[in-house]
Design an enzyme around this catalytic site. Structure first.
Site, mmCIF file in Angstrom:
data_model
loop_
_atom_site.group_PDB
_atom_site.id
_atom_site.type_symbol
_atom_site.label_atom_id
_atom_site.label_comp_id
_atom_site.label_asym_id
_atom_site.label_seq_id
_atom_site.Cartn_x
_atom_site.Cartn_y
_atom_site.Cartn_z
ATOM 1 N N SER A 10 0.806 -1.226 0.000
ATOM 2 C CA SER A 10 0.000 0.000 0.000
ATOM 3 C C SER A 10 0.837 1.272 0.000
ATOM 4 O O SER A 10 0.305 2.363 -0.203
ATOM 5 C CB SER A 10 -0.937 0.007 1.217
ATOM 6 O OG SER A 10 -0.187 -0.040 2.425
ATOM 7 N N SER A 125 14.456 -7.356 2.450
ATOM 8 C CA SER A 125 15.259 -7.308 3.666
ATOM 9 C C SER A 125 15.865 -5.908 3.781
ATOM 10 O O SER A 125 15.177 -4.918 3.550
ATOM 11 C CB SER A 125 16.328 -8.406 3.616
ATOM 12 O OG SER A 125 17.156 -8.363 4.761
ATOM 13 N N TYR A 139 15.707 -3.766 14.442
ATOM 14 C CA TYR A 139 15.426 -3.740 13.004
ATOM 15 C C TYR A 139 16.512 -4.512 12.267
ATOM 16 O O TYR A 139 16.223 -5.367 11.411
ATOM 17 C CB TYR A 139 15.357 -2.302 12.494
ATOM 18 C CG TYR A 139 15.133 -2.224 11.003
ATOM 19 C CD1 TYR A 139 13.876 -2.462 10.459
ATOM 20 C CD2 TYR A 139 16.184 -1.935 10.130
ATOM 21 C CE1 TYR A 139 13.668 -2.415 9.082
ATOM 22 C CE2 TYR A 139 15.985 -1.885 8.770
ATOM 23 C CZ TYR A 139 14.735 -2.112 8.244
ATOM 24 O OH TYR A 139 14.528 -2.076 6.882
ATOM 25 N N LYS A 143 16.061 -8.161 10.149
ATOM 26 C CA LYS A 143 16.408 -8.332 8.742
ATOM 27 C C LYS A 143 17.484 -9.394 8.561
ATOM 28 O O LYS A 143 17.492 -10.123 7.554
ATOM 29 C CB LYS A 143 16.847 -6.993 8.140
ATOM 30 C CG LYS A 143 15.729 -5.967 8.051
ATOM 31 C CD LYS A 143 14.528 -6.500 7.284
ATOM 32 C CE LYS A 143 13.431 -5.467 7.091
ATOM 33 N NZ LYS A 143 12.286 -5.994 6.325
#
Length: 260
Positions: A10, A125, A139, A143
């Site tokens: 989106s 990633s 974060y 990843k």
């Protein structure tokens, strides 16, 4: 016509990718919480942290399509702040979206891909998964976990004709920056925390356009010889190459200096 499923389609990289695949003639399905149907993209509500929601969304796609050609696990968000002061709840929520969300979507699509003996499963990633960023510990860790998941799946699903790979973008200018959950807790102790996050966000706002990442994902979806990792941005490819050649401690020290 081929079919694309993309989570988080989106906005940002996901939206640019969905639009590009639609332009190329794919039937495109955006699995997200806030998308809208239009521009050749069909939105289906999906909360990637909910395994059943992923299954239901994929089943809805399969009501209209015969097969799943390309699935891109793209949904994710970021948090920042001193690691010591990050709450366990915030860290777990980030992993629920970034890692377990990817896992949930993979679980939902793999039975169909196995049955049809083919398909491509791609993960968005980050370079941070290879070069962890100060004050973005969770974060970066999420990843890195996605990278490991992809490499593991690559070997497991190869006998079924399914190909798996990761896109590792560098700094990209999207709404991801403003959506980051920033914590200033502990910044009176970790004195360079705020300036480090500000520098990082400045790099992101001046970063590459999401269309560039969309083009790489399209190439990953269509190339005959699919590599494991695609690093988004020439300078980031050079940086990751240097990181392979230099001692880890030196590379980490240099990166620390960049955000000090």
């Amino acid at each position: 016509m081929k079919t694309l499923i993309i989570s988080g389609g989106s906005s940002g990289i996901g939206r640019a990718t969905a639009l590009l695949f639609a332009k190329k003639g794919y039937h495109v399905y955006d699995l997200s919480r806030h998308g809208v149907t239009g521009d050749g993209i069909t939105h289906i509500f999906c909360d990637v942290t909910d395994e059943q929601s992923c299954i239901d969304a994929v089943n809805e796609v399969l009501r209209h399509e015969q097969r799943l050609d390309v699935v891109i696990s793209n949904a994710g968000f970021g948090i920042s702040g001193p690691t010591e002061f990050t709450t366990t709840a915030d860290a777990k929520h980030l992993f629920d979206v970034n890692f377990f969300g990817a896992f949930n979507l993979a679980k939902a699509v793999l039975p169909t891909m196995r049955q049809q003996r083919g398909g491509r499963l791609l993960f968005t990633s980050s370079v941070a998964g290879l070069l962890p960023v100060p004050y973005q510990a969770f974060y970066s860790a999420s990843k890195a976990a996605v990278n490991a998941l992809a490499l593991t799946l690559q070997n497991e699903v190869r006998p079924f004709g399914i190909k798996v790979a990761c896109l590792l973008p560098g700094d990209v200018s999207t709404g991801f920056t403003d959506a980051r959950e920033k914590s200033i807790k502990g910044s009176d102790i970790y004195l360079n925390a705020n300036s480090a996050v500000e520098a990082m966000e400045k790099d992101e706002r001046n970063g590459m356009k999401p269309d560039k990442m969309a083009n790489i994902l399209y190439r990953m979806a269509t190339t005959r010889c699919l590599h494991s990792f695609y690093i988004g941005g020439f300078s980031y490819r050079l940086l990751c190459l240097a990181a392979k050649l230099l001692p880890v401690s030196l590379v980490n020290r240099i990166e620390g200096k960049m955000y000090s």
